[in-house]
Design an enzyme around this catalytic site. Structure first.
Site, PDB file in Angstrom:
ATOM      1  N   GLY A 104      -2.995  -7.629  10.512  1.00 50.32           N
ATOM      2  CA  GLY A 104      -1.895  -7.802   9.552  1.00 50.32           C
ATOM      3  C   GLY A 104      -1.815  -6.681   8.529  1.00 50.32           C
ATOM      4  O   GLY A 104      -2.722  -5.865   8.420  1.00 50.32           O
ATOM      5  N   ILE A 222      -6.715  -8.533   3.394  1.00 51.16           N
ATOM      6  CA  ILE A 222      -6.137  -8.835   2.087  1.00 51.16           C
ATOM      7  C   ILE A 222      -6.835 -10.055   1.478  1.00 51.16           C
ATOM      8  O   ILE A 222      -6.910 -10.208   0.264  1.00 51.16           O
ATOM      9  CB  ILE A 222      -4.607  -9.030   2.215  1.00 51.16           C
ATOM     10  CG1 ILE A 222      -3.917  -8.791   0.869  1.00 51.16           C
ATOM     11  CG2 ILE A 222      -4.262 -10.388   2.778  1.00 51.16           C
ATOM     12  CD1 ILE A 222      -2.420  -8.571   0.971  1.00 51.16           C
ATOM     13  N   ASP A 223      -7.400 -10.913   2.354  1.00 53.66           N
ATOM     14  CA  ASP A 223      -8.056 -12.143   1.876  1.00 53.66           C
ATOM     15  C   ASP A 223      -9.413 -11.892   1.234  1.00 53.66           C
ATOM     16  O   ASP A 223     -10.005 -12.815   0.677  1.00 53.66           O
ATOM     17  CB  ASP A 223      -8.274 -13.123   3.047  1.00 53.66           C
ATOM     18  CG  ASP A 223      -6.970 -13.678   3.592  1.00 53.66           C
ATOM     19  OD1 ASP A 223      -5.923 -13.406   2.993  1.00 53.66           O
ATOM     20  OD2 ASP A 223      -7.020 -14.378   4.622  1.00 53.66           O
ATOM     21  N   MET A 266      -1.997 -16.039   0.016  1.00 52.71           N
ATOM     22  CA  MET A 266      -2.782 -15.809   1.228  1.00 52.71           C
ATOM     23  C   MET A 266      -4.208 -16.334   1.047  1.00 52.71           C
ATOM     24  O   MET A 266      -4.685 -16.443  -0.090  1.00 52.71           O
ATOM     25  CB  MET A 266      -2.840 -14.314   1.547  1.00 52.71           C
ATOM     26  CG  MET A 266      -1.515 -13.735   1.948  1.00 52.71           C
ATOM     27  SD  MET A 266      -0.568 -13.356   0.510  1.00 52.71           S
ATOM     28  CE  MET A 266      -1.267 -11.824   0.051  1.00 52.71           C
ATOM     29  N   ARG A 268      -6.650 -17.582   4.459  1.00 54.55           N
ATOM     30  CA  ARG A 268      -6.720 -18.482   5.611  1.00 54.55           C
ATOM     31  C   ARG A 268      -7.984 -19.340   5.548  1.00 54.55           C
ATOM     32  O   ARG A 268      -7.931 -20.543   5.708  1.00 54.55           O
ATOM     33  CB  ARG A 268      -6.724 -17.677   6.911  1.00 54.55           C
ATOM     34  CG  ARG A 268      -5.457 -16.867   7.108  1.00 54.55           C
ATOM     35  CD  ARG A 268      -5.629 -15.867   8.246  1.00 54.55           C
ATOM     36  NE  ARG A 268      -5.901 -16.537   9.499  1.00 54.55           N
ATOM     37  CZ  ARG A 268      -4.974 -17.044  10.302  1.00 54.55           C
ATOM     38  NH1 ARG A 268      -3.711 -16.928   9.980  1.00 54.55           N
ATOM     39  NH2 ARG A 268      -5.294 -17.656  11.415  1.00 54.55           N
ATOM     40  N   GLU A 322      -3.176 -20.583   1.572  1.00 56.34           N
ATOM     41  CA  GLU A 322      -2.532 -21.039   2.811  1.00 56.34           C
ATOM     42  C   GLU A 322      -3.449 -21.893   3.704  1.00 56.34           C
ATOM     43  O   GLU A 322      -2.967 -22.744   4.453  1.00 56.34           O
ATOM     44  CB  GLU A 322      -2.011 -19.837   3.618  1.00 56.34           C
ATOM     45  CG  GLU A 322      -3.099 -18.873   4.055  1.00 56.34           C
ATOM     46  CD  GLU A 322      -2.562 -17.682   4.855  1.00 56.34           C
ATOM     47  OE1 GLU A 322      -3.101 -16.587   4.669  1.00 56.34           O
ATOM     48  OE2 GLU A 322      -1.628 -17.857   5.634  1.00 56.34           O
ATOM     49  N   TYR A 379       4.798 -12.298   2.204  1.00 56.05           N
ATOM     50  CA  TYR A 379       5.230 -11.035   2.816  1.00 56.05           C
ATOM     51  C   TYR A 379       5.590  -9.994   1.771  1.00 56.05           C
ATOM     52  O   TYR A 379       5.479  -8.792   2.024  1.00 56.05           O
ATOM     53  CB  TYR A 379       6.374 -11.281   3.804  1.00 56.05           C
ATOM     54  CG  TYR A 379       5.875 -11.984   5.044  1.00 56.05           C
ATOM     55  CD1 TYR A 379       4.986 -11.358   5.909  1.00 56.05           C
ATOM     56  CD2 TYR A 379       6.244 -13.293   5.334  1.00 56.05           C
ATOM     57  CE1 TYR A 379       4.486 -12.002   7.022  1.00 56.05           C
ATOM     58  CE2 TYR A 379       5.752 -13.954   6.450  1.00 56.05           C
ATOM     59  CZ  TYR A 379       4.868 -13.305   7.296  1.00 56.05           C
ATOM     60  OH  TYR A 379       4.362 -13.950   8.389  1.00 56.05           O
TER      61      TYR A 379
HETATM   62  P1  ATP Z   1      -6.249  -9.677   9.807  1.00 56.39           P
HETATM   63  O1  ATP Z   1      -6.799 -11.007  10.252  1.00 56.39           O
HETATM   64  O2  ATP Z   1      -6.722  -9.290   8.445  1.00 56.39           O
HETATM   65  O3  ATP Z   1      -4.796  -9.547   9.971  1.00 56.39           O
HETATM   66  P2  ATP Z   1      -7.664  -8.718  12.105  1.00 56.39           P
HETATM   67  O4  ATP Z   1      -8.258  -7.412  12.451  1.00 56.39           O
HETATM   68  O5  ATP Z   1      -8.625  -9.871  12.039  1.00 56.39           O
HETATM   69  O6  ATP Z   1      -6.875  -8.531  10.750  1.00 56.39           O
HETATM   70  P3  ATP Z   1      -6.481  -9.698  14.541  1.00 56.39           P
HETATM   71  O7  ATP Z   1      -5.060  -9.848  14.924  1.00 56.39           O
HETATM   72  O8  ATP Z   1      -7.362 -10.894  14.614  1.00 56.39           O
HETATM   73  O9  ATP Z   1      -6.471  -9.065  13.101  1.00 56.39           O
HETATM   74  O10 ATP Z   1      -7.162  -8.578  15.478  1.00 56.39           O
HETATM   75  C1  ATP Z   1      -6.674  -7.241  15.535  1.00 56.39           C
HETATM   76  C2  ATP Z   1      -7.001  -6.608  16.853  1.00 56.39           C
HETATM   77  O11 ATP Z   1      -8.362  -6.834  17.201  1.00 56.39           O
HETATM   78  C3  ATP Z   1      -6.152  -7.151  17.987  1.00 56.39           C
HETATM   79  O12 ATP Z   1      -5.662  -6.065  18.717  1.00 56.39           O
HETATM   80  C4  ATP Z   1      -7.106  -8.005  18.799  1.00 56.39           C
HETATM   81  O13 ATP Z   1      -6.830  -7.945  20.175  1.00 56.39           O
HETATM   82  C5  ATP Z   1      -8.456  -7.398  18.500  1.00 56.39           C
HETATM   83  N1  ATP Z   1      -9.474  -8.445  18.517  1.00 56.39           N
HETATM   84  C6  ATP Z   1      -9.475  -9.573  17.781  1.00 56.39           C
HETATM   85  N2  ATP Z   1     -10.561 -10.329  18.060  1.00 56.39           N
HETATM   86  C7  ATP Z   1     -11.242  -9.657  19.005  1.00 56.39           C
HETATM   87  C8  ATP Z   1     -12.463  -9.907  19.721  1.00 56.39           C
HETATM   88  N3  ATP Z   1     -13.188 -11.007  19.519  1.00 56.39           N
HETATM   89  N4  ATP Z   1     -12.857  -8.984  20.621  1.00 56.39           N
HETATM   90  C9  ATP Z   1     -12.132  -7.868  20.844  1.00 56.39           C
HETATM   91  N5  ATP Z   1     -10.992  -7.572  20.207  1.00 56.39           N
HETATM   92  C10 ATP Z   1     -10.547  -8.443  19.302  1.00 56.39           C
END
Ligand code: ATP
Ligand code: MG
Length: 460
Positions: A104, A222-223, A266, A268, A322, A379
């Site tokens: 995000g 951001i969290d 925000m 989660r 949230e 947003y």
């Molecule tokens: P945020 O939650 O702060 O928005 P995030 O990095 O946790 O950020 P996600 O959408 O969960 O966001 O993951 C981002 C990328 O990491 C995606 O492309 C997803 O496919 C990959 N990803 C998430 N979890 C895994 C995992 N367990 N193993 C490999 N890739 C992962």
């Protein structure tokens, strides 16, 4: 041969228990990091950085995870201190770096991108920097773009990510194939917990294939829910921007009879934004976070508190994270269990649920009309550029990551630990999430500030 030894040494140390070495083990660490990086750091010759000569970080410098040492556990976890090393591992002209952003949006991503590019280019003279567009899947499904200081010059003034982002689409083999095919030897990955799990897999695969590729993470959430590090970038900006929503809610409810303002922020699984925004504002009467279960009816419940405040002040403002009260929303038949493309559970919308509950309760059972004002600024907050302090922080993170990879470290993420920036093995930050501790002083400060019910019995 020398080069290979460095990476092997680093990989062994990031993998082994020596990452968590205790104070007595510090000399032992030097066995893993002898003076193998062989190139002199070009910062020595740079006029702007000439002062850095005296400030190169010794590979033996460590940062302690806990500053308060308890009697029974005098030792603790330590991480390597971030910063430029006197000897570097990569020759700048041989570097082909790439940057990718996933997950995000969060204020400050563009500043991190800009400062990785400028740090590599200005401090180390690296010319070859690729931007991978659209998150992990961009490695194999999109074109790349060349990043130069000129290209990224103004991006920190804008919100969002210059490189675009996505969820899902992590295919470790395809990504590492692509890294190999393109001759990339430094990978900078900006993202949250999911992204770091992906980065860890890339690092493991790179190691399995014996590639001389450094993988660095820059934690983005951001969290503020990433473990080990003091704070994540964009968090201060988010708390600041949340004030505008809280102020608006306060103005609205002050202007009407029985005004009830609800601001959904925000958070989660971690209520840091809600907690800090509440503490900063002083106009919030009650803050609800995922870590602290609450209840609506009965003595000490939320309805009773609202009624008391309305009688006392004529209005009140509630901040709800949230992720708070998910079990109550789900219990009322709202569909749970849906997931996003990355496999994260989609949350039920607590904001409208809580607004309806309060409205119905007072109309039906208390024969009172409440003037409900509900604001969800999510947003708007995520999309703004970072503020001054986050901009500086993003710069430190980016430069720390650049110094680390240039020195040959890999499989690490960067962040401040007890206010000193450190290289943290990626697995350390993905094994658990950082949450608000209800027994911690900060939550006690919040309760003292709002004088809201704690919703827990003192023996719990
Ligand atoms: P945020 O939650 O702060 O928005 P995030 O990095 O946790 O950020 P996600 O959408 O969960 O966001 O993951 C981002 C990328 O990491 C995606 O492309 C997803 O496919 C990959 N990803 C998430 N979890 C895994 C995992 N367990 N193993 C490999 N890739 C992962
Ligand atoms: Mg996440």
């Amino acid at each position: 041969q020398n080069k290979l030894a460095v990476v092997t040494a680093i990989q062994v140390s990031t993998q082994s228990e020596n990452d968590d070495f205790v104070l007595e083990d510090v000399p032992h660490l030097t066995n893993f990091l002898p003076d193998l990086p062989s190139y002199p750091n070009p910062l020595m010759k740079s006029q702007a950085y000439s002062i850095v000569k005296k400030n190169f970080v010794s590979p033996e410098d460590v940062v302690a995870q806990n500053v308060v040492i308890q009697k029974e556990s005098p030792r603790g976890v330590h991480f390597r201190r971030a910063g430029p090393r006197e000897k570097i591992y990569f020759e700048p002209e041989e570097v082909r770096a790439c940057i990718v952003t996933c997950g995000g949006l969060c204020p400050g991503i563009n500043t991190v991108i800009r400062e990785i590019v400028c740090g590599l280019n200005i401090m180390y003279g690296v010319q070859d920097i690729l931007g991978i567009e659209g998150g992990y899947k961009g490695f194999y499904s999109k074109n790349t773009l060349m990043l130069t200081p000129k290209v990224v010059n103004y991006i920190h003034k804008c919100g969002g990510t210059f490189l675009r982002t996505s969820r899902g689409g992590h295919d470790t083999h395809k990504i590492v194939d692509n890294i190999e095919d393109r001759g990339i030897n430094q990978v900078y990955i900006i993202g949250g917990d999911g992204t770091h799990k992906g980065a860890s897999l890339i690092y493991e695969e790179v190691k399995r294939r014996g590639l001389q590729v450094a993988v660095a993470g820059i934690p983005k959430t951001i969290d503020n829910d990433i473990a080990v590090i003091d704070k994540s970038f964009g968090f201060d900006t988010a708390v600041e921007e949340a004030q505008r929503a809280i102020d608006a809610a306060h103005v609205e409810v002050e202007s009407v009879e029985n005004g009830v303002g609800i601001v959904k922020l925000m958070g989660r699984y971690s209520g840091f934004i809600a907690m800090y925004a509440t503490l900063a504002s002083r106009d919030v009467d009650c803050c609800l976070i995922p870590e602290s279960p609450f209840y609506l009816e009965g003595r000490g419940g939320l309805f009773e508190f609202i009624e008391d405040r309305l009688k006392e002040n004529g209005h009140l403002v509630i901040v709800v994270a949230e992720g708070a009260g998910q079990e109550y929303v789900a219990a009322e038949g709202h569909a749970a269990g849906k997931k996003d493309a990355s496999g994260n559970k989609l949350l039920l919308d607590v904001g409208p649920w809580l607004s309806d509950k309060i409205k119905n309760h007072f109309t039906m059972f208390r024969k009172m009309t409440v003037n409900m004002k509900y604001i969800d600024p999510t947003y708007m907050i995520r999309a703004i550029p970072s503020n001054a302090s986050d901009n500086i922080y993003c710069t430190l993170l980016a430069h720390g990551a650049v110094h680390g990879t240039m020195a040959g470290y890999t499989g690490f993420t960067i962040g401040p630990v007890n206010s000193k920036h450190a290289y943290i093995p990626i697995a350390r930050v993905t094994e658990r999430q950082k949450t608000v501790w209800l027994s911690d002083r900060m939550w006690a400060r919040l309760l003292a500030s709002t004088n809201q019910p704690s919703f827990v019995a003192s023996d719990q």
